[in-house]
Design a protein around this motif. Structure first.
Motif, PDB file in Angstrom:
ATOM      1  N   THR A   1       0.824  -1.212   0.000  1.00  0.00           N
ATOM      2  CA  THR A   1       0.000   0.000   0.000  1.00  0.00           C
ATOM      3  C   THR A   1       0.855   1.258   0.000  1.00  0.00           C
ATOM      4  O   THR A   1       0.335   2.365  -0.131  1.00  0.00           O
ATOM      5  N   GLU A   2       2.176   1.108   0.156  1.00  0.00           N
ATOM      6  CA  GLU A   2       3.073   2.248   0.242  1.00  0.00           C
ATOM      7  C   GLU A   2       4.042   2.278  -0.928  1.00  0.00           C
ATOM      8  O   GLU A   2       4.426   1.243  -1.465  1.00  0.00           O
ATOM      9  N   TYR A   3       4.432   3.489  -1.298  1.00  0.00           N
ATOM     10  CA  TYR A   3       5.503   3.670  -2.272  1.00  0.00           C
ATOM     11  C   TYR A   3       6.828   3.634  -1.521  1.00  0.00           C
ATOM     12  O   TYR A   3       6.988   4.309  -0.493  1.00  0.00           O
ATOM     13  N   ARG A   4       7.773   2.862  -2.044  1.00  0.00           N
ATOM     14  CA  ARG A   4       9.062   2.718  -1.376  1.00  0.00           C
ATOM     15  C   ARG A   4      10.192   3.106  -2.326  1.00  0.00           C
ATOM     16  O   ARG A   4      10.174   2.756  -3.506  1.00  0.00           O
ATOM     17  N   LEU A   5      11.155   3.817  -1.788  1.00  0.00           N
ATOM     18  CA  LEU A   5      12.272   4.279  -2.604  1.00  0.00           C
ATOM     19  C   LEU A   5      13.035   3.089  -3.176  1.00  0.00           C
ATOM     20  O   LEU A   5      13.423   2.175  -2.449  1.00  0.00           O
ATOM     21  N   PHE A   6      13.234   3.078  -4.512  1.00  0.00           N
ATOM     22  CA  PHE A   6      13.980   1.965  -5.089  1.00  0.00           C
ATOM     23  C   PHE A   6      15.121   2.410  -5.995  1.00  0.00           C
ATOM     24  O   PHE A   6      16.012   1.608  -6.302  1.00  0.00           O
TER      25      PHE A   6
END
Length: 335
Positions: free
Chosen positions: A298-303
């Motif tokens: 449900t979250e955007y994560r730095l990649f």
């Protein structure tokens, strides 16, 4: 070798706590130097994780050597001396004698352990030479790695921090003549690696991004979000220098080849809802941070982070870093 001036409050306090063995007061008085020491270690090592470790090692060594501090030099100088020698010991163990060929500087040089430096961890005083934009940019960090470790230390202490030769000689247990000779050789190498840059690193340099840099970062992110491949190509110089670390070493390629590579790698196959980009800065350079949302998340994560060198309104160098599993990079400040 002594620093000019009477014994300062920090030095007197440190001597008193050395006698008392007060760990809390030791931490209080040394912690204020953490950020600048960590930048110093980063310049020596080009790796944020290693710089953190060596800063901790510096404080450990300082605690163990606390009774040897007599106030003949400023506490800050003493800590820099310990940090420099901790980095030299680390480099000796890593056997970091010569760089491997690469492409992040004008003549090329790969530093496989290179990591970006988050701007929020830089010292807050904008007047300090340790935060000068030109001496924290990736091209400078890579160029410094071409220097043998002791030359590297001499160059950073003399030409970046502005120490006199006698103080550098004392810190590294060298003669002044040896320091002068090492500095001359280091300057030659730095001129070879950065032929288009000025070499007076102690002069003030602008810290803020230009209007053009901000505009290119915004256009770069917009082109990704719209899947606008032509728009993306228009932002890239045709002799683009591109690197994706640590997986892909630096290469020079055309703008079309770069975009085709991103497409074949699946970057534009995802829907717009799966990722988002923000304009930011790392190493005081313009950058685009890409955040991914996995299907089950449900979250955007730095990649990934793309660090950009922009020349005349176009991207001349793009260095991409895998940002997954690096919590020290997030959160990144938005432009």
């Amino acid at each position: 070798m002594t620093d000019a001036g009477p014994l300062g409050a920090d030095e007197a306090t440190f001597i008193a706590l050395a006698r008392s063995g007060d760990t809390a007061r030791f931490a209080l008085i040394t912690e204020r130097h953490r950020r600048e020491l960590q930048v110093h270690c980063y310049r020596m090592l080009a790796n944020y994780d290693d710089a953190q470790d060596m800063t901790q090692e510096t404080f450990l060594r300082a605690w163990n050597k606390r009774k040897s501090f007599k106030g003949h030099a400023a506490l800050r100088t003493w800590l820099y001396r310990i940090a420099t020698n901790a980095c030299l010991d680390f480099l000796q163990k890593r056997n970091d004698r010569t760089p491997v060929p690469s492409g992040l500087s004008d003549s090329g040089s790969e530093v496989p352990h290179l990591q970006p430096y988050p701007d929020r961890m830089l010292p807050e005083d904008p007047q300090e030479s340790v935060v000068s934009r030109e001496t924290i940019e990736l091209a400078f960090i890579v160029a410094v790695q071409h220097l043998p470790p002791r030359q590297r230390a001499v160059f950073i202490l003399r030409d970046v921090l502005g120490w006199p030769a006698s103080k550098v000689a004392d810190a590294l247990e060298l003669t002044v003549a040896s320091v002068t000779s090492a500095l001359q050789r280091a300057r030659v190498t730095m001129r070879e690696q950065l032929p288009d840059r000025r070499l007076d690193w102690r002069s003030p340099a602008p810290h803020e991004l230009s209007h053009d840099e901000r505009g290119v970062v915004k256009a770069y992110i917009d082109a990704h979000e719209r899947n606008d491949l032509d728009g993306l190509m228009s932002l890239l110089r045709d002799d683009l220098r591109f690197a994706m670390l640590p997986e892909l070493g630096p290469v020079t390629m055309t703008a079309k080849d770069a975009v085709d590579g991103w497409v074949s790698g699946g970057l534009f196959e995802r829907g717009r809802d799966d990722w988002r980009g923000i304009g930011t800065t790392v190493n005081r350079m313009p950058a685009a941070a890409l955040y991914l949302r996995a299907p089950e998340d449900t979250e955007y994560r730095l990649f990934a982070i793309a660090v950009l060198r922009i020349v005349d309104g176009k991207i001349a160098e793009l260095t991409g870093f895998d940002a997954t599993g690096k919590p020290w990079l997030d959160p990144l400040p938005a432009l």
